[in-house]
Design an enzyme around this catalytic site. Structure first.
Site, PDB file in Angstrom:
ATOM      1  CG  HIS A  37       0.383  -1.565  -1.531  1.00  0.00           C
ATOM      2  ND1 HIS A  37       0.030  -0.574  -2.418  1.00  0.00           N
ATOM      3  CD2 HIS A  37       1.055  -2.624  -2.133  1.00  0.00           C
ATOM      4  CE1 HIS A  37       0.575  -0.910  -3.856  1.00  0.00           C
ATOM      5  NE2 HIS A  37       1.088  -2.088  -3.698  1.00  0.00           N
ATOM      6  CG  ASP A 150      -0.959  -8.966  -8.084  1.00  0.00           C
ATOM      7  OD1 ASP A 150      -1.070  -8.562  -9.476  1.00  0.00           O
ATOM      8  OD2 ASP A 150      -1.409  -7.822  -7.226  1.00  0.00           O
TER       9      ASP A 150
HETATM   10  P1  AMP Z   1       2.429  -4.551  -5.861  1.00  0.00           P
HETATM   11  O1  AMP Z   1       3.191  -3.314  -5.121  1.00  0.00           O
HETATM   12  O2  AMP Z   1       1.681  -4.180  -7.161  1.00  0.00           O
HETATM   13  O3  AMP Z   1       3.503  -5.715  -6.301  1.00  0.00           O
HETATM   14  O4  AMP Z   1       1.649  -5.156  -4.857  1.00  0.00           O
HETATM   15  C1  AMP Z   1       2.094  -5.488  -3.555  1.00  0.00           C
HETATM   16  C2  AMP Z   1       1.280  -6.334  -2.771  1.00  0.00           C
HETATM   17  O5  AMP Z   1      -0.181  -5.903  -2.681  1.00  0.00           O
HETATM   18  C3  AMP Z   1       0.775  -7.720  -3.736  1.00  0.00           C
HETATM   19  O6  AMP Z   1       0.412  -8.912  -2.862  1.00  0.00           O
HETATM   20  C4  AMP Z   1      -0.562  -7.123  -4.393  1.00  0.00           C
HETATM   21  O7  AMP Z   1      -1.461  -8.389  -4.658  1.00  0.00           O
HETATM   22  C5  AMP Z   1      -1.192  -6.639  -3.235  1.00  0.00           C
HETATM   23  N1  AMP Z   1      -2.047  -5.750  -3.591  1.00  0.00           N
HETATM   24  C6  AMP Z   1      -2.291  -4.728  -4.805  1.00  0.00           C
HETATM   25  N2  AMP Z   1      -3.297  -4.177  -5.157  1.00  0.00           N
HETATM   26  C7  AMP Z   1      -4.257  -4.551  -3.838  1.00  0.00           C
HETATM   27  C8  AMP Z   1      -5.731  -4.394  -3.786  1.00  0.00           C
HETATM   28  N3  AMP Z   1      -6.571  -3.517  -4.453  1.00  0.00           N
HETATM   29  N4  AMP Z   1      -6.210  -4.979  -2.773  1.00  0.00           N
HETATM   30  C9  AMP Z   1      -5.386  -5.841  -1.832  1.00  0.00           C
HETATM   31  N5  AMP Z   1      -3.959  -6.077  -2.283  1.00  0.00           N
HETATM   32  C10 AMP Z   1      -3.511  -5.548  -3.185  1.00  0.00           C
END
Ligand code: AMP
Length: 281
Positions: A37, A150
């Site tokens: 994030h 994602d």
């Molecule tokens: P989430 O909080 O899981 O909904 O993720 C929020 C954003 O962070 C989304 O755009 C995810 O694709 C991105 N994200 C989650 N994990 C990663 C990672 N390991 N590397 C890069 N972006 C990520």
């Protein structure tokens, strides 16, 4: 850094920045922030004048029986990370402020949502597109930052933004990994020490896929090898392992060079996903 939970006040704060001629970035998250994030917020900081991060565990993208209740909520730590990464504003709405009791509207992307995650988590993406559309209307950004982690989600959001003329640019940032290769995820904290070791099979399957692609293997052969690796990994129950067209998520045409390998598997009760873009020879 300002922390604001009201949608109306958030819109007003962002509009003040826009009136000052600033370019606005939004980084939607569900909190439990990690270096993945943070990399999105940092990319937004580099490219835009005003960076808005949003933290909202969106109930409508969880099916009954999924982990909505136990999803990690670490607001204080999240705000510290947002501030350190350079966010100007963090939008932290309550569920009641996002969903009126009499709400009737859902945003549905019809085709890209049918496969892979959409097939395993029916209605998940309808929850995602609806909340992201709302976040876009509240923050009115020029650019929105998403993770390649994602992969299907960022494709679906790109489709929605084009189809509905949101007039903003989607930026997809690389997957941030732990030193041993496991893709960072808020859900990794559910893993026991032995499950944490077992979960490396996802990255191993993708690393092997990349190796095979470089050696000139076909999409079909790579897919078969990934299934073999995941299917025999102890403690890992694969949901899918595919090599598909990186824009349609369908079977690649014979002459296609850029494809994406996507995997999803359960390790214990924790569902993990990962992916890797491949260049076929
Ligand atoms: P989430 O909080 O899981 O909904 O993720 C929020 C954003 O962070 C989304 O755009 C995810 O694709 C991105 N994200 C989650 N994990 C990663 C990672 N390991 N590397 C890069 N972006 C990520």
């Amino acid at each position: 850094m300002i922390v604001e939970s009201s949608p109306a006040r958030t819109r007003e704060l962002v509009r003040e920045h826009r009136r000052g001629g600033q370019h606005i970035a939004v980084v939607p998250t569900m909190g439990a922030l990690h270096a993945g994030h943070v990399s999105l917020i940092e990319a937004a900081r580099e490219e835009c004048d005003c960076v808005v991060a949003t933290i909202f565990v969106n109930p409508t993208q969880f099916a009954p029986g999924e982990d909505f209740e136990k999803y990690p909520r670490t607001l204080e730590d999240d705000l510290a990370r947002c501030e350190a990464a350079g966010a100007d504003l963090v939008f932290t709405p309550q569920t009641s402020a996002m969903y009126a009791d009499d709400a009737q509207t859902t945003v549905v992307v019809s085709e890209l949502t049918k496969v892979l995650e959409g097939a395993h988590r029916p209605s998940h993406f309808d929850g995602v597109t609806t909340v992201v559309a709302k976040l876009f209307h509240i923050t009115e950004p020029d650019r929105a930052y998403f993770g390649q982690k994602d992969f299907q989600q960022q494709l679906i959001i790109r489709q929605m933004v084009g189809d509905l003329d949101f007039g903003l640019q989607i930026v997809t940032c690389p997957i941030i990994r732990e030193p041993d290769g496991l893709a960072m995820s808020s859900r990794n904290r559910y893993l026991s020490a032995s499950q944490r070791r077992q979960s490396l099979a996802l990255h191993q399957a993708l690393t092997r896929a990349d190796e095979l692609a470089r050696e000139g293997a076909s999409a079909g052969d790579i897919q078969q090898e990934m299934r073999q690796i995941l299917g025999t990994a102890p403690g890992v129950k694969p949901d899918y392992a595919v090599v598909v067209d990186a824009t349609t998520l369908l079977e690649p045409a014979g002459d296609q060079k850029t494809v994406v390998a996507l995997v999803a598997a359960r390790v214990g009760d924790t569902r993990l996903i990962d992916n890797q873009i491949l260049q076929l020879r």
